[in-house]
Scaffold this motif. Structure first.
Motif, PDB file in Angstrom:
ATOM      1  N   ILE A   8       0.343  -0.904  -0.367  1.00 48.60           N
ATOM      2  CA  ILE A   8      -0.165  -0.106  -0.182  1.00 48.60           C
ATOM      3  C   ILE A   8       0.394   1.221  -0.223  1.00 48.60           C
ATOM      4  O   ILE A   8       0.434   2.169  -0.977  1.00 48.60           O
ATOM      5  N   PRO A   9       2.117   1.523   0.360  1.00 49.93           N
ATOM      6  CA  PRO A   9       2.567   2.518   0.989  1.00 49.93           C
ATOM      7  C   PRO A   9       3.332   2.869  -0.892  1.00 49.93           C
ATOM      8  O   PRO A   9       3.560   4.197  -1.262  1.00 49.93           O
ATOM      9  N   ASN A  10       3.525   1.944  -1.557  1.00 51.55           N
ATOM     10  CA  ASN A  10       4.326   2.193  -2.394  1.00 51.55           C
ATOM     11  C   ASN A  10       2.896   2.715  -3.531  1.00 51.55           C
ATOM     12  O   ASN A  10       3.682   3.672  -4.267  1.00 51.55           O
ATOM     13  N   VAL A  11       1.907   2.195  -3.044  1.00 50.16           N
ATOM     14  CA  VAL A  11       1.086   2.329  -4.074  1.00 50.16           C
ATOM     15  C   VAL A  11       0.661   3.872  -4.137  1.00 50.16           C
ATOM     16  O   VAL A  11       0.519   5.038  -4.743  1.00 50.16           O
ATOM     17  N   LEU A  12       0.401   4.709  -2.856  1.00 44.64           N
ATOM     18  CA  LEU A  12      -0.079   5.582  -2.761  1.00 44.64           C
ATOM     19  C   LEU A  12       1.760   6.685  -3.337  1.00 44.64           C
ATOM     20  O   LEU A  12       1.380   8.085  -3.435  1.00 44.64           O
ATOM     21  N   ILE A  13       2.628   6.365  -2.656  1.00 45.64           N
ATOM     22  CA  ILE A  13       3.548   6.523  -3.297  1.00 45.64           C
ATOM     23  C   ILE A  13       4.229   7.317  -4.928  1.00 45.64           C
ATOM     24  O   ILE A  13       3.560   8.566  -5.808  1.00 45.64           O
ATOM     25  N   ALA A  14       2.921   6.229  -5.532  1.00 49.43           N
ATOM     26  CA  ALA A  14       3.168   6.316  -6.902  1.00 49.43           C
ATOM     27  C   ALA A  14       2.470   6.992  -6.880  1.00 49.43           C
ATOM     28  O   ALA A  14       2.199   8.059  -8.601  1.00 49.43           O
ATOM     29  N   VAL A  16       1.172  10.327  -5.368  1.00 48.49           N
ATOM     30  CA  VAL A  16       2.319  11.832  -5.148  1.00 48.49           C
ATOM     31  C   VAL A  16       2.404  11.699  -6.087  1.00 48.49           C
ATOM     32  O   VAL A  16       2.567  12.933  -6.377  1.00 48.49           O
ATOM     33  N   ILE A  17       3.129  10.507  -6.331  1.00 46.79           N
ATOM     34  CA  ILE A  17       4.206  11.427  -8.161  1.00 46.79           C
ATOM     35  C   ILE A  17       3.567  11.267  -9.036  1.00 46.79           C
ATOM     36  O   ILE A  17       3.982  12.292  -9.654  1.00 46.79           O
ATOM     37  N   LEU A  18       2.906  10.675  -9.648  1.00 51.45           N
ATOM     38  CA  LEU A  18       1.785  10.740 -10.769  1.00 51.45           C
ATOM     39  C   LEU A  18       0.985  12.572 -10.257  1.00 51.45           C
ATOM     40  O   LEU A  18       1.322  12.687 -11.474  1.00 51.45           O
ATOM     41  N   LEU A  20       1.753  15.007  -8.779  1.00 48.80           N
ATOM     42  CA  LEU A  20       2.848  15.754  -8.945  1.00 48.80           C
ATOM     43  C   LEU A  20       3.423  16.551 -10.130  1.00 48.80           C
ATOM     44  O   LEU A  20       3.826  17.385 -10.277  1.00 48.80           O
ATOM     45  N   GLY A  21       2.897  15.191 -11.151  1.00 39.03           N
ATOM     46  CA  GLY A  21       3.545  14.736 -12.465  1.00 39.03           C
ATOM     47  C   GLY A  21       3.428  15.318 -12.841  1.00 39.03           C
ATOM     48  O   GLY A  21       3.600  16.705 -14.674  1.00 39.03           O
ATOM     49  N   ILE A  22       1.400  15.796 -12.734  1.00 40.90           N
ATOM     50  CA  ILE A  22       0.269  15.916 -13.356  1.00 40.90           C
ATOM     51  C   ILE A  22       0.007  17.801 -13.155  1.00 40.90           C
ATOM     52  O   ILE A  22       0.676  18.947 -14.355  1.00 40.90           O
ATOM     53  N   ILE A  23       0.207  18.029 -12.240  1.00 44.53           N
ATOM     54  CA  ILE A  23       0.777  19.366 -11.436  1.00 44.53           C
ATOM     55  C   ILE A  23       1.907  20.170 -12.381  1.00 44.53           C
ATOM     56  O   ILE A  23       1.518  21.448 -12.786  1.00 44.53           O
ATOM     57  N   ALA A  24       2.616  19.930 -12.235  1.00 46.73           N
ATOM     58  CA  ALA A  24       4.031  20.434 -12.909  1.00 46.73           C
ATOM     59  C   ALA A  24       4.426  20.644 -14.148  1.00 46.73           C
ATOM     60  O   ALA A  24       4.203  20.894 -15.200  1.00 46.73           O
ATOM     61  N   GLY A  25       3.061  19.196 -14.627  1.00 43.60           N
ATOM     62  CA  GLY A  25       3.070  19.738 -16.079  1.00 43.60           C
ATOM     63  C   GLY A  25       2.594  20.564 -17.247  1.00 43.60           C
ATOM     64  O   GLY A  25       2.273  21.455 -17.504  1.00 43.60           O
ATOM     65  N   LYS A  26       0.843  20.957 -16.197  1.00 44.49           N
ATOM     66  CA  LYS A  26       0.103  21.579 -16.270  1.00 44.49           C
ATOM     67  C   LYS A  26       0.927  23.410 -16.147  1.00 44.49           C
ATOM     68  O   LYS A  26       1.172  24.426 -16.950  1.00 44.49           O
ATOM     69  N   PHE A  27       2.035  23.048 -15.165  1.00 42.43           N
ATOM     70  CA  PHE A  27       2.668  24.589 -15.090  1.00 42.43           C
ATOM     71  C   PHE A  27       4.039  25.015 -16.284  1.00 42.43           C
ATOM     72  O   PHE A  27       4.060  25.835 -16.556  1.00 42.43           O
ATOM     73  N   PHE A  60       7.329  10.962 -18.062  1.00 43.92           N
ATOM     74  CA  PHE A  60       8.012  11.267 -16.561  1.00 43.92           C
ATOM     75  C   PHE A  60       7.163  10.968 -15.666  1.00 43.92           C
ATOM     76  O   PHE A  60       8.403   9.654 -15.052  1.00 43.92           O
ATOM     77  N   ALA A  61       6.640  11.507 -14.711  1.00 45.63           N
ATOM     78  CA  ALA A  61       6.037  11.297 -14.176  1.00 45.63           C
ATOM     79  C   ALA A  61       4.918   9.308 -14.406  1.00 45.63           C
ATOM     80  O   ALA A  61       5.217   8.557 -13.236  1.00 45.63           O
ATOM     81  N   ALA A  62       4.788   9.763 -14.956  1.00 43.12           N
ATOM     82  CA  ALA A  62       3.729   7.322 -15.340  1.00 43.12           C
ATOM     83  C   ALA A  62       5.368   6.965 -15.105  1.00 43.12           C
ATOM     84  O   ALA A  62       5.176   6.184 -14.008  1.00 43.12           O
ATOM     85  N   LEU A  63       6.232   7.159 -16.083  1.00 43.83           N
ATOM     86  CA  LEU A  63       7.307   6.242 -15.428  1.00 43.83           C
ATOM     87  C   LEU A  63       8.400   6.363 -14.979  1.00 43.83           C
ATOM     88  O   LEU A  63       7.810   4.628 -13.889  1.00 43.83           O
ATOM     89  N   ALA A  64       8.244   6.722 -13.671  1.00 38.70           N
ATOM     90  CA  ALA A  64       7.933   7.172 -12.528  1.00 38.70           C
ATOM     91  C   ALA A  64       7.408   6.232 -11.097  1.00 38.70           C
ATOM     92  O   ALA A  64       8.164   5.975 -10.746  1.00 38.70           O
ATOM     93  N   ALA A  65       6.087   6.443 -11.968  1.00 42.71           N
ATOM     94  CA  ALA A  65       5.037   5.451 -10.727  1.00 42.71           C
ATOM     95  C   ALA A  65       5.031   4.574 -11.120  1.00 42.71           C
ATOM     96  O   ALA A  65       4.663   4.142 -10.323  1.00 42.71           O
ATOM     97  N   LEU A  66       5.231   4.556 -11.815  1.00 48.39           N
ATOM     98  CA  LEU A  66       5.529   2.697 -12.270  1.00 48.39           C
ATOM     99  C   LEU A  66       7.085   2.410 -11.858  1.00 48.39           C
ATOM    100  O   LEU A  66       6.980   0.878 -11.328  1.00 48.39           O
ATOM    101  N   ILE A  67       7.457   2.199 -11.956  1.00 47.23           N
ATOM    102  CA  ILE A  67       8.895   2.368 -10.953  1.00 47.23           C
ATOM    103  C   ILE A  67       8.616   2.063 -10.043  1.00 47.23           C
ATOM    104  O   ILE A  67       9.696   1.561  -9.520  1.00 47.23           O
ATOM    105  N   GLN A  68       7.897   2.910  -9.106  1.00 45.33           N
ATOM    106  CA  GLN A  68       8.047   2.906  -7.758  1.00 45.33           C
ATOM    107  C   GLN A  68       6.889   2.058  -7.978  1.00 45.33           C
ATOM    108  O   GLN A  68       7.170   0.922  -6.677  1.00 45.33           O
ATOM    109  N   LEU A  69       5.840   0.921  -8.220  1.00 45.06           N
ATOM    110  CA  LEU A  69       5.030   0.072  -7.776  1.00 45.06           C
ATOM    111  C   LEU A  69       5.757  -1.292  -8.621  1.00 45.06           C
ATOM    112  O   LEU A  69       5.719  -2.600  -7.409  1.00 45.06           O
ATOM    113  N   GLY A  70       6.734  -1.083  -9.183  1.00 45.70           N
ATOM    114  CA  GLY A  70       7.984  -2.478  -8.821  1.00 45.70           C
ATOM    115  C   GLY A  70       7.486  -3.107 -10.132  1.00 45.70           C
ATOM    116  O   GLY A  70       7.720  -4.183 -10.457  1.00 45.70           O
TER     117      GLY A  70
END
Length: 70
Positions: A8-14, A16-18, A20-27, A60-70
């Protein structure tokens, strides 16, 4: 059952990464579009470049989230 609880913590971190990536993408999209419109660059459609840069950041954020999920 323990494996699910420990995953569950890995899912939550993934998530959060996603998010933040969407927010950064809009910015980044807004920065690129406003910078191009504010400059004298001969670009007819700055929104396209903004969308491309947003897509790159979100990808990039989606790929980082997938890496976090393992």
């Amino acid at each position: 059952m323990n494996e699910i609880v420990f995953y569950i913590p890995n899912v939550l971190i993934a998530v959060v990464i996603l998010v933040l990536g969407i927010i950064a993408g809009k910015f980044v999209d807004e920065i690129v579009v406003r910078s191009i419109k504010g400059s004298s660059a001969p670009i007819s459609n700055p929104e396209t470049l903004g969308h491309i840069s947003k897509f790159a950041v979100v990808l990039f954020a989606a790929l980082a989230a997938l890496i976090q999920l393992g």
